[in-house]
Design a protein around this motif. Structure first.
Motif, PDB file in Angstrom:
ATOM      1  N   GLU A   1       0.965   2.232  -5.925  1.00 43.01           N
ATOM      2  CA  GLU A   1       1.433   1.411  -4.814  1.00 43.01           C
ATOM      3  C   GLU A   1       0.654   1.769  -3.562  1.00 43.01           C
ATOM      4  O   GLU A   1       0.394   2.942  -3.302  1.00 43.01           O
ATOM      5  N   PRO A   2       0.208   0.777  -2.764  1.00 43.13           N
ATOM      6  CA  PRO A   2      -0.608   1.104  -1.591  1.00 43.13           C
ATOM      7  C   PRO A   2       0.176   1.908  -0.566  1.00 43.13           C
ATOM      8  O   PRO A   2       1.370   1.690  -0.352  1.00 43.13           O
ATOM      9  N   ALA A   3      -0.498   2.860   0.059  1.00 48.57           N
ATOM     10  CA  ALA A   3       0.116   3.694   1.092  1.00 48.57           C
ATOM     11  C   ALA A   3       0.053   2.971   2.435  1.00 48.57           C
ATOM     12  O   ALA A   3      -0.939   2.312   2.757  1.00 48.57           O
TER      13      ALA A   3
ATOM     14  N   LEU B   1       3.756  -2.996   5.033  1.00 46.03           N
ATOM     15  CA  LEU B   1       3.880  -3.006   3.573  1.00 46.03           C
ATOM     16  C   LEU B   1       4.707  -4.224   3.175  1.00 46.03           C
ATOM     17  O   LEU B   1       5.813  -4.434   3.696  1.00 46.03           O
ATOM     18  N   ILE B   2       4.159  -5.014   2.259  1.00 46.01           N
ATOM     19  CA  ILE B   2       4.746  -6.306   1.896  1.00 46.01           C
ATOM     20  C   ILE B   2       4.979  -6.363   0.398  1.00 46.01           C
ATOM     21  O   ILE B   2       4.080  -6.050  -0.398  1.00 46.01           O
ATOM     22  N   LYS B   3       6.187  -6.774  -0.008  1.00 48.28           N
ATOM     23  CA  LYS B   3       6.479  -7.074  -1.412  1.00 48.28           C
ATOM     24  C   LYS B   3       6.027  -8.500  -1.678  1.00 48.28           C
ATOM     25  O   LYS B   3       6.528  -9.446  -1.061  1.00 48.28           O
TER      26      LYS B   3
ATOM     27  N   ASP C   1      -8.686  -4.099  -1.550  1.00 49.00           N
ATOM     28  CA  ASP C   1      -7.684  -4.532  -2.514  1.00 49.00           C
ATOM     29  C   ASP C   1      -6.784  -5.603  -1.918  1.00 49.00           C
ATOM     30  O   ASP C   1      -6.363  -5.524  -0.751  1.00 49.00           O
ATOM     31  N   GLY C   2      -6.471  -6.606  -2.773  1.00 51.75           N
ATOM     32  CA  GLY C   2      -5.780  -7.783  -2.296  1.00 51.75           C
ATOM     33  C   GLY C   2      -4.336  -7.901  -2.746  1.00 51.75           C
ATOM     34  O   GLY C   2      -3.666  -6.904  -3.047  1.00 51.75           O
TER      35      GLY C   2
ATOM     36  N   TYR D   1       2.810  -5.204  -4.516  1.00 47.90           N
ATOM     37  CA  TYR D   1       2.848  -4.835  -3.098  1.00 47.90           C
ATOM     38  C   TYR D   1       1.439  -4.886  -2.526  1.00 47.90           C
ATOM     39  O   TYR D   1       0.447  -4.647  -3.235  1.00 47.90           O
ATOM     40  N   VAL D   2       1.355  -5.193  -1.233  1.00 45.25           N
ATOM     41  CA  VAL D   2       0.081  -5.198  -0.531  1.00 45.25           C
ATOM     42  C   VAL D   2       0.320  -4.683   0.885  1.00 45.25           C
ATOM     43  O   VAL D   2       1.409  -4.867   1.449  1.00 45.25           O
TER      44      VAL D   2
END
Length: 342
Positions: A20-22, A29-31, A118-119, A124-125
């Protein structure tokens, strides 16, 4: 988390587990809820010549998305957990002349989400807060997922005044069709769109174009006569990147006509510059969206009743990504959506 990854320097995509991106400084931070498949994603999947130069593996794809904010970095204001958001996929430097002047869409150091970093084809992004667009008015998640290409259409269509004008659009892909809907909504008198795909021309008819012209069997000049135009089109929106499309557009513009070009050619080609000069035609290149005037215009257009639902023709679970990408690559479709909650 699950993500759709260009894991190897070869054709294909892989659904795999990645960290999961930090959350970094000034980030959100988006779901991810929904994503749209773009032509860029198709190029990366095929690993064609452009993709071989543009991307480095491994890479999480995707730049068209809608999601829900999960967390924000300290100091971020105006964005809160629970907000429904889309993202501006062009990340700019913030320090060049254009950025400092507020012309961020002209930044020479732009990094593309899902291309240079990373997209959003993931659960999560993260994005810089400056790239997050909060939907203050409810928007259908499928439509919110395609705000990126919708923005391309709006930026192109609203480059020149449209009220009472006769508009020619070459290329009835999803962005061309959305541009046709915008032109109609913005008060154009006639909107003619051209393509070689009967399926996409039928989609264009559903958004209210004056004439959907199959250029395999009719010429743009034929279309002019059908619409009763005597002096040519006032505004042209070139969405195909095809040499013959731009050449025919130039030949059918009125004197003083204005052309916005979004279609990206695959190679150099000749055009009749003598005609462009003597007819005093304006050419304007379009790339991406104006940050954030275009985003504001998109939201207002939807609030005003603009209907994009005919453009969305495919919906898949992210687990069925291969089938979704096959449909998107086949051409008999509008926008194809991946659902990351299914």
């Amino acid at each position: 988390m699950k993500a759709l990854v260009k894991a190897k320097a070869e054709p294909g995509l892989w659904l795999t587990d990645v960290p999961e991106p930090a959350l970094g400084p000034d980030e959100v931070l988006i779901k991810v809820l929904r994503t749209g498949i773009c032509g860029t994603d198709l190029h990366i999947r095929a690993y064609d010549g452009w993709a071989q130069q543009a991307v480095r593996t491994p890479l999480v794809l995707g730049h068209e998305f809608v999601g829900e904010v999960v967390d924000v970095a300290p100091g971020v204001t105006g964005i809160a957990p629970g907000d429904q958001v889309s993202g501006e996929g062009h990340l700019v430097c913030g320090t060049c002349r254009n950025c400092l002047a507020g012309r961020r869409h002209l930044c020479r150091s732009t990094v593309g989400l899902g291309i240079g970093r990373d997209g959003a084809f993931a659960e999560y992004v993260t994005l810089p807060a400056a790239n997050v667009w909060v939907h203050r008015v409810p928007v259908d998640p499928d439509v919110a997922a395609i705000f990126d290409p919708f923005g391309n259409a709006v930026h192109t269509a609203l480059s020149f005044p449209l009220v009472g004008e006769d508009v020619l659009i070459t290329g009835a892909g999803p962005i061309g069709i959305m541009a046709a809907a915008v032109a109609r909504h913005a008060g154009a008198r006639n909107v003619m769109i051209t393509d070689v795909s009967p399926y996409r021309l039928e989609l264009a008819e559903r958004v209210g174009v004056s004439l959907a012209l199959d250029v395999r069997t009719s010429t743009i000049e034929d279309g002019q006569r059908s619409l009763g135009l005597r002096e040519g089109f006032d505004v042209g929106l070139e969405m195909s990147g095809r040499p013959e499309a731009l050449r025919e557009m130039v030949a059918n513009m009125t004197h003083g006509g204005k052309i916005a070009l979004l279609g990206l050619p695959t190679e150099e080609f000749a055009v009749d510059f003598a005609r462009i000069v003597t007819s005093m035609i304006t050419l304007k290149g379009i790339y991406g969206r104006e940050m954030y005037e275009t985003w504001y215009a998109m939201s207002v257009l939807l609030e005003g009743g603009l209907d994009l639902s005919p453009v969305i023709t495919g919906r898949y679970s992210y687990r069925d990504f291969d089938e979704a990408f096959d449909e998107a690559a086949g051409g008999r479709c509008g926008k194809v959506i991946l659902d990351w909650t299914a």
